[in-house]
Design a protein around this motif. Structure first.
Motif, PDB file in Angstrom:
ATOM      1  N   ARG A   1       0.695  -1.299   0.003  1.00 57.80           N
ATOM      2  CA  ARG A   1      -0.032   0.116  -0.088  1.00 57.80           C
ATOM      3  C   ARG A   1       0.856   1.152  -0.001  1.00 57.80           C
ATOM      4  NH1 ARG A   1      -3.393   3.128  -1.636  1.00 57.80           N
ATOM      5  NH2 ARG A   1      -4.632   4.362  -0.321  1.00 57.80           N
ATOM      6  N   LEU A   2       2.032   1.280   0.597  1.00 53.03           N
ATOM      7  CA  LEU A   2       3.075   2.560   0.715  1.00 53.03           C
ATOM      8  C   LEU A   2       3.385   2.703  -0.546  1.00 53.03           C
ATOM      9  CD1 LEU A   2       4.582   4.337   2.685  1.00 53.03           C
ATOM     10  CD2 LEU A   2       6.285   2.769   2.654  1.00 53.03           C
ATOM     11  N   GLY A   3       3.816   1.786  -1.513  1.00 50.32           N
ATOM     12  CA  GLY A   3       4.219   1.845  -2.843  1.00 50.32           C
ATOM     13  C   GLY A   3       3.036   2.791  -3.581  1.00 50.32           C
ATOM     14  N   ASP A   4       1.818   2.204  -3.688  1.00 49.75           N
ATOM     15  CA  ASP A   4       0.786   2.669  -4.229  1.00 49.75           C
ATOM     16  C   ASP A   4       0.587   4.194  -4.043  1.00 49.75           C
ATOM     17  OD1 ASP A   4       0.648   0.214  -5.594  1.00 49.75           O
ATOM     18  OD2 ASP A   4      -0.978  -0.306  -4.532  1.00 49.75           O
ATOM     19  N   ALA A   5       0.320   4.207  -2.420  1.00 44.88           N
ATOM     20  CA  ALA A   5       0.043   5.626  -2.098  1.00 44.88           C
ATOM     21  C   ALA A   5       1.099   6.805  -1.907  1.00 44.88           C
ATOM     22  CB  ALA A   5      -0.618   5.463  -0.791  1.00 44.88           C
ATOM     23  N   VAL A   6       2.473   6.281  -1.791  1.00 44.04           N
ATOM     24  CA  VAL A   6       3.462   7.399  -1.394  1.00 44.04           C
ATOM     25  C   VAL A   6       4.533   7.591  -2.772  1.00 44.04           C
ATOM     26  CG1 VAL A   6       5.176   8.077   0.135  1.00 44.04           C
ATOM     27  CG2 VAL A   6       3.172   7.376   0.830  1.00 44.04           C
ATOM     28  N   HIS A   7       5.101   6.405  -2.655  1.00 47.88           N
ATOM     29  CA  HIS A   7       6.393   5.996  -3.650  1.00 47.88           C
ATOM     30  C   HIS A   7       6.147   6.424  -5.125  1.00 47.88           C
ATOM     31  CE1 HIS A   7       7.937   3.071  -0.499  1.00 47.88           C
ATOM     32  NE2 HIS A   7       8.219   4.239  -0.220  1.00 47.88           N
ATOM     33  N   GLY A   8       4.870   5.797  -5.649  1.00 46.10           N
ATOM     34  CA  GLY A   8       4.501   6.089  -7.019  1.00 46.10           C
ATOM     35  C   GLY A   8       4.147   7.536  -7.454  1.00 46.10           C
ATOM     36  N   PRO A   9       3.109   8.062  -6.457  1.00 43.61           N
ATOM     37  CA  PRO A   9       2.731   9.560  -6.735  1.00 43.61           C
ATOM     38  C   PRO A   9       3.922  10.478  -6.494  1.00 43.61           C
ATOM     39  CG  PRO A   9       1.264   8.434  -5.237  1.00 43.61           C
ATOM     40  CD  PRO A   9       2.265   7.433  -5.401  1.00 43.61           C
ATOM     41  N   GLU A  10       4.857  10.253  -5.578  1.00 50.35           N
ATOM     42  CA  GLU A  10       6.166  11.009  -5.230  1.00 50.35           C
ATOM     43  C   GLU A  10       7.152  10.990  -6.662  1.00 50.35           C
ATOM     44  OE1 GLU A  10       8.231  13.450  -3.577  1.00 50.35           O
ATOM     45  OE2 GLU A  10       7.040  12.450  -2.155  1.00 50.35           O
ATOM     46  N   LEU A  11       7.210   9.607  -7.199  1.00 49.28           N
ATOM     47  CA  LEU A  11       8.054   9.843  -8.243  1.00 49.28           C
ATOM     48  C   LEU A  11       7.469  10.391  -9.481  1.00 49.28           C
ATOM     49  CD1 LEU A  11       9.540   5.958  -8.019  1.00 49.28           C
ATOM     50  CD2 LEU A  11      10.859   8.234  -7.800  1.00 49.28           C
ATOM     51  N   ASP A  12       6.047  10.241  -9.694  1.00 50.29           N
ATOM     52  CA  ASP A  12       5.359  10.851 -10.793  1.00 50.29           C
ATOM     53  C   ASP A  12       5.659  12.390 -10.493  1.00 50.29           C
ATOM     54  OD1 ASP A  12       4.359   8.493 -11.467  1.00 50.29           O
ATOM     55  OD2 ASP A  12       2.461   8.731 -10.532  1.00 50.29           O
ATOM     56  N   GLY A  13       5.629  12.937  -9.488  1.00 55.16           N
ATOM     57  CA  GLY A  13       5.766  14.246  -9.405  1.00 55.16           C
ATOM     58  C   GLY A  13       7.335  14.906  -9.895  1.00 55.16           C
TER      59      GLY A  13
END
Length: 373
Positions: A278-290
Motif C-alpha cells: 500500500r505504501l508503494g501505491d500511495a506514496v512512492h508512485g505519486p512521489e516519483l510521478d511528481g
C-alpha cells in the motif's frame, strides 16, 4: 487520526497556546511543512477541532486555482454568488479594462475585498469572544495572485489585533516558492513547524495502547517488529497498525476465545507486507510521478547502494559531472525525498523508497526517456 498525531504534542501545544494567548501570539500564524504523508492534513484537521472547541469559526481550503475567490464565497455566503476573477481584465482600445462575460476583481482589489469580508466576519465573531481560523493545505500549489491577496488581507488583520489565526501547510518547496517573494515577506514571520518522523518508542507505545483498546494484544517480538517496520514514518505507522490489526481481528472472529487474541509474529509479517504494498501505491508512485526524469535518474543511481550514497559516485553513475548532479541533489533534498548525511553522502528520506526503486527500476527507466541511465 490518533496514530498520526503521536509525537506531535509540541506543535499542538503551540497552536493551543496561540489561540489562548490572544492576538499577536506566534502560534496564530504558522506554516507546517513536511514530505508527503507525514500528517500535515491531519494536523490542520486537529487545529480545526481545537479552534471549534473554543467556538471559533474554521475555514479549511486546499490550494488550487480560484483559492481567493472560494475564501471570499465562504466568508460571504448570504450574498449573491459572483464569479470573481483575480486575473487582470482585458484592455480594449477606447474602453479601458473590461471583462468578457464575468464580474472581474483585479489582483489589486482582491486583497482589500478579502480583508473587508474577513473584518466583517470577525465583527460578529468577536462579539461572541470567538475568532476565525483559516487553514490552507497544499500551499505550494497556490497561484501567486491568490497567495498575495490572502497574505495581504491576513497581515493587516493581525496588525489590527483582530482575533484571527492563519495556518498554511505544504511540501518543503514552499520555502523556495513563497518565502523569497518580496511581496510575501509577511509569510516568513510565520512560526515554522517541520513534521518529521516519530520516535520508535512513541510508536511502540501507541501500538500497544491502541491494540489493547480494541481487545487485541500485541507484545514482545511482534510489537518490536511492528514498530521497527514503520521507521517512524507517520503514514507507515497507520498502515502497519491497520493491516496487522485487521489480520488479528479476522482471526479473533473465528476464535472460540473472542477478546483474548494476541498478535502473532506471522500476523505481523503479513501485515507489514500488506502495508509495504500500500505504501508503494500511495506514496512512492505519486512521489516519483511528481519528479523530473533527471530527478529519477539520480534516485536510481542512489538505489544501487544498500546505505547512504556518495554524491560523487552518484554523479559517475549518471554519467555527469559533480556540479550537474548537485543541482538535482539540492532539488531532492529540498523536496525531502532524500537527506544530506554529511561528508558527501546522501540517503533516502522516505522509508522503503530504495526497495521500491529497485523493484520498479525497469518501468521507471522506460518512462524516463531522454535521460542518462
Amino acid at each position: 487520526m490518533p496514530p498520526l498525531l503521536i509525537g506531535r504534542d509540541a506543535i499542538i501545544d503551540d497552536f493551543e497556546e496561540g489561540l489562548d494567548d490572544g492576538p499577536g501570539a506566534p502560534g496564530r500564524l504558522m506554516r507546517v511543512t513536511g514530505a508527503r504523508r507525514v500528517g500535515k492534513t491531519v494536523i490542520l484537521t486537529e487545529f480545526g477541532r481545537i479552534a471549534k472547541a473554543r467556538k471559533w469559526e474554521v475555514i479549511d481550503e486546499t490550494a488550487s486555482e480560484g483559492l481567493a475567490q472560494r475564501l471570499l464565497n465562504r466568508l460571504t455566503p448570504d450574498k449573491p454568488s459572483m464569479n470573481i476573477s483575480i486575473k487582470p481584465s482585458v484592455s480594449i482600445a477606447g474602453l479601458g479594462g473590461v471583462s468578457l462575460g464575468e464580474a472581474n476583481v483585479s489582483s489589486q482589489q482582491m486583497p482589500l475585498t478579502l480583508r473587508a469580508a474577513m473584518s466583517q466576519r470577525l465583527d460578529v465573531l468577536e462579539r461572541k469572544n470567538a475568532g476565525l481560523l483559516v487553514t490552507i493545505d497544499e500551499a505550494q500549489a497556490a497561484e501567486r495572485s491568490d497567495m498575495v491577496a490572502i497574505a495581504t488581507a491576513v497581515q493587516h488583520l493581525i496588525r489590527e489585533e483582530r482575533n484571527i489565526a492563519f495556518v498554511f501547510a505544504g511540501l518543503p518547496t514552499i520555502a523556495s516558492k513563497w518565502l523569497n517573494d518580496e511581496v510575501l515577506t509577511f509569510l516568513r514571520r510565520a512560526q515554522a513547524e517541520q513534521l518529521g518522523d516519530i520516535p520508535l518508542q512513541d510508536v511502540r507505545d501507541a501500538f500497544e495502547d491502541t491494540f489493547e483498546d480494541s481487545g487485541i494484544a500485541i507484545e514482545g517480538k511482534a510489537l518490536d517488529m511492528a514498530a521497527k517496520a514503520t521507521e517512524g514514518y507517520p503514514f507507515m505507522i497507520q498502515l502497519v497498525g491497520y493491516h496487522i490489526w485487521r489480520i488479528a481481528y479476522r482471526r479473533s472472529k473465528n476464535s472460540d476465545h473472542a477478546g483474548s487474541v494476541t498478535v502473532t509474529e506471522q500476523d505481523t509479517e503479513q501485515g507489514i507486507a500488506n502495508a509495504l504494498s500500500r505504501l508503494g501505491d500511495a506514496v512512492h508512485g505519486p512521489e516519483l510521478d511528481g519528479l523530473s526524469p533527471i530527478d529519477k535518474t539520480y534516485l536510481l543511481a542512489m538505489a544501487q547502494d544498500d546505505g547512504p550514497s556518495s554524491t560523487s559516485t552518484v554523479a559517475e553513475r549518471m554519467g555527469k559531472d559533480a556540479a550537474y548532479a548537485n543541482i538535482y541533489r539540492t532539488r531532492l533534498i529540498e523536496a525531502q525525498v532524500i537527506k544530506d548525511m554529511g561528508y558527501g553522502k546522501v540517503d533516502f528520506a522516505i522509508p522503503y523508497l530504495r526497495q521500491y526503486l529497485r523493484e520498479h527500476a525497469a518501468y521507471i527507466r522506460m518512462n524516463s526517456s531522454g535521460t542518462s541511465l
